[in-house]
Structures are given as structure tokens and as C-alpha cells.
Design an enzyme around this catalytic site. Structure first.
Site, PDB file in Angstrom:
ATOM      1  N   ASP A  73       0.821  -1.216   0.000  1.00 43.41           N
ATOM      2  CA  ASP A  73       0.000   0.000   0.000  1.00 43.41           C
ATOM      3  C   ASP A  73       0.854   1.264   0.000  1.00 43.41           C
ATOM      4  O   ASP A  73       0.439   2.301  -0.481  1.00 43.41           O
ATOM      5  CB  ASP A  73      -0.856   0.030   1.286  1.00 43.41           C
ATOM      6  CG  ASP A  73      -2.317  -0.226   1.013  1.00 43.41           C
ATOM      7  OD1 ASP A  73      -2.610  -0.978   0.063  1.00 43.41           O
ATOM      8  OD2 ASP A  73      -3.158   0.317   1.753  1.00 43.41           O
ATOM      9  N   ARG A 208     -23.576   3.807   5.650  1.00 45.14           N
ATOM     10  CA  ARG A 208     -24.990   3.597   5.283  1.00 45.14           C
ATOM     11  C   ARG A 208     -25.893   3.746   6.486  1.00 45.14           C
ATOM     12  O   ARG A 208     -26.930   4.427   6.435  1.00 45.14           O
ATOM     13  CB  ARG A 208     -25.193   2.176   4.720  1.00 45.14           C
ATOM     14  CG  ARG A 208     -24.916   2.042   3.265  1.00 45.14           C
ATOM     15  CD  ARG A 208     -24.791   0.593   2.898  1.00 45.14           C
ATOM     16  NE  ARG A 208     -23.709  -0.029   3.656  1.00 45.14           N
ATOM     17  CZ  ARG A 208     -23.124  -1.178   3.338  1.00 45.14           C
ATOM     18  NH1 ARG A 208     -23.554  -1.854   2.306  1.00 45.14           N
ATOM     19  NH2 ARG A 208     -22.130  -1.653   4.057  1.00 45.14           N
TER      20      ARG A 208
HETATM   21  N1  LIG Z   1     -24.458   2.561  -0.487  1.00 43.47           N
HETATM   22  C1  LIG Z   1     -23.587   2.969   0.425  1.00 43.47           C
HETATM   23  N2  LIG Z   1     -23.730   4.164   1.029  1.00 43.47           N
HETATM   24  C2  LIG Z   1     -22.859   4.594   1.955  1.00 43.47           C
HETATM   25  N3  LIG Z   1     -21.799   3.904   2.344  1.00 43.47           N
HETATM   26  C3  LIG Z   1     -21.589   2.710   1.779  1.00 43.47           C
HETATM   27  C4  LIG Z   1     -22.468   2.176   0.799  1.00 43.47           C
HETATM   28  N4  LIG Z   1     -21.987   0.954   0.419  1.00 43.47           N
HETATM   29  C5  LIG Z   1     -20.862   0.742   1.142  1.00 43.47           C
HETATM   30  N5  LIG Z   1     -20.621   1.793   1.956  1.00 43.47           N
HETATM   31  C6  LIG Z   1     -19.529   1.977   2.927  1.00 43.47           C
HETATM   32  O1  LIG Z   1     -18.338   1.444   2.421  1.00 43.47           O
HETATM   33  C7  LIG Z   1     -17.592   0.911   3.513  1.00 43.47           C
HETATM   34  C8  LIG Z   1     -16.686  -0.176   3.042  1.00 43.47           C
HETATM   35  O2  LIG Z   1     -15.839   0.334   2.038  1.00 43.47           O
HETATM   36  P1  LIG Z   1     -14.686  -0.571   1.442  1.00 43.47           P
HETATM   37  O3  LIG Z   1     -13.944   0.249   0.461  1.00 43.47           O
HETATM   38  O4  LIG Z   1     -15.256  -1.858   0.979  1.00 43.47           O
HETATM   39  O5  LIG Z   1     -13.853  -0.754   2.772  1.00 43.47           O
HETATM   40  P2  LIG Z   1     -12.604  -1.608   3.152  1.00 43.47           P
HETATM   41  O6  LIG Z   1     -12.010  -2.170   1.882  1.00 43.47           O
HETATM   42  O7  LIG Z   1     -11.704  -0.581   3.803  1.00 43.47           O
HETATM   43  O8  LIG Z   1     -13.112  -2.632   4.096  1.00 43.47           O
HETATM   44  C9  LIG Z   1     -18.645   0.394   4.487  1.00 43.47           C
HETATM   45  O9  LIG Z   1     -18.190   0.488   5.800  1.00 43.47           O
HETATM   46  C10 LIG Z   1     -19.819   1.307   4.239  1.00 43.47           C
HETATM   47  O10 LIG Z   1     -19.805   2.309   5.237  1.00 43.47           O
HETATM   48  C1  LIG Z   2      -4.648   1.288   4.975  1.00 42.69           C
HETATM   49  C2  LIG Z   2      -6.083   1.138   5.292  1.00 42.69           C
HETATM   50  O1  LIG Z   2      -6.639   1.905   6.034  1.00 42.69           O
HETATM   51  O2  LIG Z   2      -6.709   0.114   4.692  1.00 42.69           O
HETATM   52  P1  LIG Z   2      -8.265  -0.260   4.769  1.00 42.69           P
HETATM   53  O3  LIG Z   2      -8.995   0.827   4.076  1.00 42.69           O
HETATM   54  O4  LIG Z   2      -8.335  -1.579   4.048  1.00 42.69           O
HETATM   55  O5  LIG Z   2      -8.628  -0.356   6.231  1.00 42.69           O
END
Ligand SMILES: Nc1ncnc2c1ncn2[C@@H]1O[C@H](COP(=O)(O)OP(=O)(O)O)[C@@H](O)[C@H]1O
Ligand SMILES: CC(=O)OP(=O)(O)O
Ligand SMILES: [Mg+2]
Length: 325
Positions: A73, A208
Site C-alpha cells: 500500500d 450507510r
Molecule cells: N451505499 C452505500 N452508502 C454509503 N456507504 C456505503 C455504501 N456501500 C458501502 N458503503 C460503505 O463502504 C464501507 C466499506 O468500504 P470498502 O472500500 O469496501 O472498505 P474496506 O475495503 O476498507 O473494508 C462500508 O463500511 C460502508 O460504510
Molecule cells: C490502509 C487502510 O486503512 O486500509 P483499509 O482501508 O483496508 O482499512
């Protein structure tokens, strides 16, 4: 895995590794020595690095011959000028690696490749990319290279996140240690698991749920998030000497029209104006026709970057030999 992948010939495994420290600014083939270096970086990314390493060691047990590649990253941010990498701390701390690294680099690298395919006229542009997910950060990139980013030494700095506070006066930590008797473990729990959207709202770490909630503290959490996205995006525009485009990506950035609208509204003075209907429809280009700064929603694809880097390393080291799974 063996069962699921019985019809597939595995040639390698690529992993997202959150922290590459000062040592790794490019993907690397996993060896026992590399693994030891990645383990030494666990304290710098306690929420992520142990899980990244666990996948590698588990896979090595099942497929000891399978080449594995670590993709970092932090690597994408190695192009930043020194001012964007340095804390104003005594030199000896900087020299031992206490510096700003930045994260979400695989996502930013993908966007850097994808944006010029969508808008070739922006190939050399100064772009703020908003990676808004569970972890959130912003990257200012010029001509597809990282100039500055909001995360720092760890993935705690910058924007408020699901459970992390983002930018924090370090004096707060001294106060908590001295006046509340908090030790490192308790501070780590507070900063990685109990703060951010969850801590402010007392309701949820999920954007959400906060947008759907009637609770005034949930609304404050959303507002604090959008306020910091806009404020820090403007800071990145200063780092780049201007702003030519904005990209929203990751879970919140790709899916939440209300968050995009509120951030854009706060950046109106910089020439950012979105088209409400295009934003709600999640078009690729959501800026208004008269917006000086074009605005895009581009789904990120960190897995594609990992696959591409992994194949690149294999081709380079000529280990792409037939390896039966
Ligand atoms: N339709 C939506 N509206 C608002 N937030 C959303 C929606 N769909 C997903 N999310 C948000 O996206 C977040 C996850 O993002 P993501 O990029 O998959 O995270 P990570 O890879 O860091 O786990 C969730 O915690 C949620 O809050
Ligand atoms: C670096 C980091 O915050 O990663 P993630 O969004 O997957 O939690
Ligand atoms: Mg993610």
C-alpha cells in the site's frame, strides 16, 4: 481452497501488504527474509499487517512451492517530495523511519491507470483521489504520480474513518496517558477500534447506517467526515499547486451520492460542481457541465493491481513454470 480451485492451475499468489516501511517501494517475491521484515512492521499497522502475513503463512503451509508476491500500500507514495514525507521531528527519528508513508497505494495506482483511459486529456492533471471506505485517505497525484497523501506513519492519520479518528493533536495522547493512565494497548484500541464514525456517532462505523439514522450524533459524524474530506482535499490542492480533477472511489466514494454531494459542495470555491442527477445515477463523470473541475466516480480494483504486479514479478524472475495445484 484445494477443493474450490481443483480445476485451476495456480501459478502464484499476490497479496496486499499494507506496510512496506522504508525498505519496500515495489512489489517483492516472498522469502523467509522478506517475511521477517514484514513482521517487523506489524507495530506500524496493527489493524492490517498481521492479517496480511497470516494469509501468506497459511498459503505457504498448503502450497509450499507456490511463489508468493507482496504488493505494498505504501509503495505508490514513494514518489512524493521530501516535504510530504517528513515530520518536523529530530533528524534521528526521521532517519530511523519515523516518517509519513501513506497507504491505499494499490487503489491509487489503479485509478492513476484508469483515469487517463476515461479522460485522456487529464493524463498530466493534478487530481485529488478520494479513497473513502472503512479506511479512508486522499491522494494528490500529478501525471499519475503521488505528490501528497493524508495518511502518515500509520493508517491512523488524515480523515476520520469507520473506527479511526484521523488527524489528532498529539497532545491528546499525552493527556490520555498522563491524566487517564492509558497505556499503549488501550490507546491502540481507542484509536483503531473505537473512534471515527463509530466513536462520534455512538451508532455505527458504517456510513450507510449513519445516513439512514435519525440520531443527531450520526448526522454529526457524517458532517465531520465530509468537512475533513473537503478540508484535506484543499490541502492537497495546495501541495499540487492547483486542482484539475476529483475522483471518488472505494465503498463510500463509489456508493454514497449524499457524501459525494456534500464534499463537492464544500469544494465549490475551488471550481468543483456536481450534477445532482448524474451523481445520484452514479455516472462515471458526475460534474456539472459548467464545472471548472471535472469529477468522476471510478470503482477501484486493488486485486487487479495485485494480479498485474504478481505476474510482472513472475515474468521478471522467470519463475512462471508450470506449477500444479
Ligand atoms: N451505499 C452505500 N452508502 C454509503 N456507504 C456505503 C455504501 N456501500 C458501502 N458503503 C460503505 O463502504 C464501507 C466499506 O468500504 P470498502 O472500500 O469496501 O472498505 P474496506 O475495503 O476498507 O473494508 C462500508 O463500511 C460502508 O460504510
Ligand atoms: C490502509 C487502510 O486503512 O486500509 P483499509 O482501508 O483496508 O482499512
Ligand atoms: Mg478496501
Amino acid at each position: 481452497m484445494r477443493h474450490e480451485l481443483r480445476d485451476v492451475r495456480l501459478v502464484a499468489a499476490g497479496h496486499r501488504v499494507v506496510h512496506g516501511g522504508t525498505r519496500f517501494d515495489a512489489p517483492v517475491r516472498l522469502t523467509p527474509a522478506v517475511l521477517a521484515e514484514l513482521e517487523a512492521l506489524v507495530p506500524l499497522a496493527p489493524l492490517h499487517q498481521p492479517h496480511n502475513i497470516a494469509a501468506m503463512t497459511a498459503l505457504a503451509e498448503v502450497y509450499p512451492e507456490l511463489p508468493q508476491v507482496a504488493c505494498f500500500d505504501t509503495a505508490f507514495h514513494s514518489t512524493r517530495p521530501w516535504q510530504a514525507q517528513m515530520f518536523a521531528l529530530p533528524r534521528e527519528l526521521t532517519d530511523e523511519g519515523v516518517r509519513r508513508y501513506g497507504f491505499h497505494g494499490l487503489s491509487y495506482e489503479y485509478i492513476a491507470q484508469r483515469l487517463p483511459q476515461i479522460a485522456p486529456e487529464l493524463a498530466e492533471a493534478r487530481v485529488v483521489v478520494c479513497h473513502l471506505g472503512s479506511g479512508s485517505s486522499l491522494c494528490g497525484m500529478r501525471a499519475g504520480r503521488s505528490v501528497d497523501t493524508t495518511m502518515g506513519f500509520t493508517a491512523l492519520d488524515g480523515l476520520p474513518m469507520g473506527t479511526r479518528p484521523g488527524v489528532l493533536d498529539p497532545g491528546v495522547l499525552i493527556y490520555l496517558m498522563r491524566e487517564k493512565g492509558m497505556g499503549p494497548d488501550e490507546l491502540e484500541r481507542l484509536l483503531y477500534h473505537k473512534s471515527g464514525l463509530l466513536g462520534v456517532s455512538g451508532v455505527s462505523n458504517d456510513m450507510r447506517a449513519l445516513l439512514d439514522s435519525e440520531n443527531p450524533q450520526a448526522a454529526e459524524a457524517v458532517e465531520l467526515f465530509c468537512f475533513q474530506v473537503a478540508k484535506q482535499a484543499a490541502g492537497l490542492a495546495a501541495s499540487m499547486g492547483g486542482l484539475d480533477a476529483v475522483v471518488f472511489t472505494a465503498g463510500v466514494g463509489e456508493n454514497s451520492a449524499p457524501v459525494r454531494a456534500r464534499v463537492a459542495e464544500k469544494l465549490g470555491w475551488l471550481g468543483v460542481h456536481i450534477d445532482g442527477a448524474a451523481n445520484r445515477a452514479r455516472a462515471t463523470r458526475i460534474s456539472a457541465a459548467d464545472s471548472r473541475v471535472p469529477v468522476f466516480v471510478i470503482p477501484t480494483d486493488e486485486e487487479r493491481m495485485i494480479a498485474s504486479h504478481t505476474l510482472g514479478i513472475l515474468a521478471h524472475s522467470a519463475v512462471l513454470s508450470p506449477l500444479a495445484a
